[in-house]
Design a protein around this motif. Sequence first.
Motif, PDB file in Angstrom:
ATOM      1  N   HIS A  71     157.549  34.066 -22.726  1.00 47.18           N
ATOM      2  CA  HIS A  71     158.872  33.464 -22.550  1.00 47.18           C
ATOM      3  C   HIS A  71     159.296  33.624 -21.097  1.00 47.18           C
TER       4      HIS A  71
ATOM      5  N   HIS B  95     157.102  38.408 -31.422  1.00 53.92           N
ATOM      6  CA  HIS B  95     156.532  37.109 -31.808  1.00 53.92           C
ATOM      7  C   HIS B  95     155.003  37.155 -31.798  1.00 53.92           C
TER       8      HIS B  95
ATOM      9  N   ASP C  91     152.198  35.382 -26.936  1.00 53.38           N
ATOM     10  CA  ASP C  91     153.450  34.671 -26.694  1.00 53.38           C
ATOM     11  C   ASP C  91     153.903  34.917 -25.257  1.00 53.38           C
TER      12      ASP C  91
HETATM   13 MG    MG Z   1     158.187  33.218 -28.876  1.00 51.75          MG
END
Ligand code: MG
Length: 157
Positions: free
Chosen positions: A10, A42, A8
């Motif tokens: 971000h 995540h 993941d």
């Molecule tokens: Mg995420």
Amino acid sequence: MRIGHGYDIHRLVPGRPLVLGGVRFETDYGLEGHSDADCLTHAICDALLGAAGLPDIGHFFPNTDPAYRSIDSQILLARVVSELRTRGWAPVNIDSTLIAEKPRILPRLAEMKLALSRSTGLPVEDIGVKATTNEGVDEIGRGLAIAAHAVALLKRL
Ligand code: MG
């Protein structure tokens, strides 16, 4: 035994809380996202789900659903583990790597493992969290984003 992988990333933006591995950092920037945007948690969720042959967390907790707005990702992780249990799987161990130019992660690693241990029910020693910088390379290296990789092993209950 089944193995799963998760990834993941971000973006870092001003004025958002920064939460990594369930630990809140006192910074004036944080990760952009619908939930608390905890990319480490995540990635771990996706590794666990992937090991069970299930779709990713976006399927279980859609970012279009207001119920998950700003939600603590530790709640999502605990739900993933109970989802696995209903399908006859239990986590054996998790390993993960955070890639972040800032802030300094090392002083908070033990807290992260503890938070992840609480959410998964795994002993702290069965949870790996490592952190590295990206050596100044690309957007992560310029401090514009934080990424995480994770692997998880499952066993039949
Ligand atoms: Mg995420």
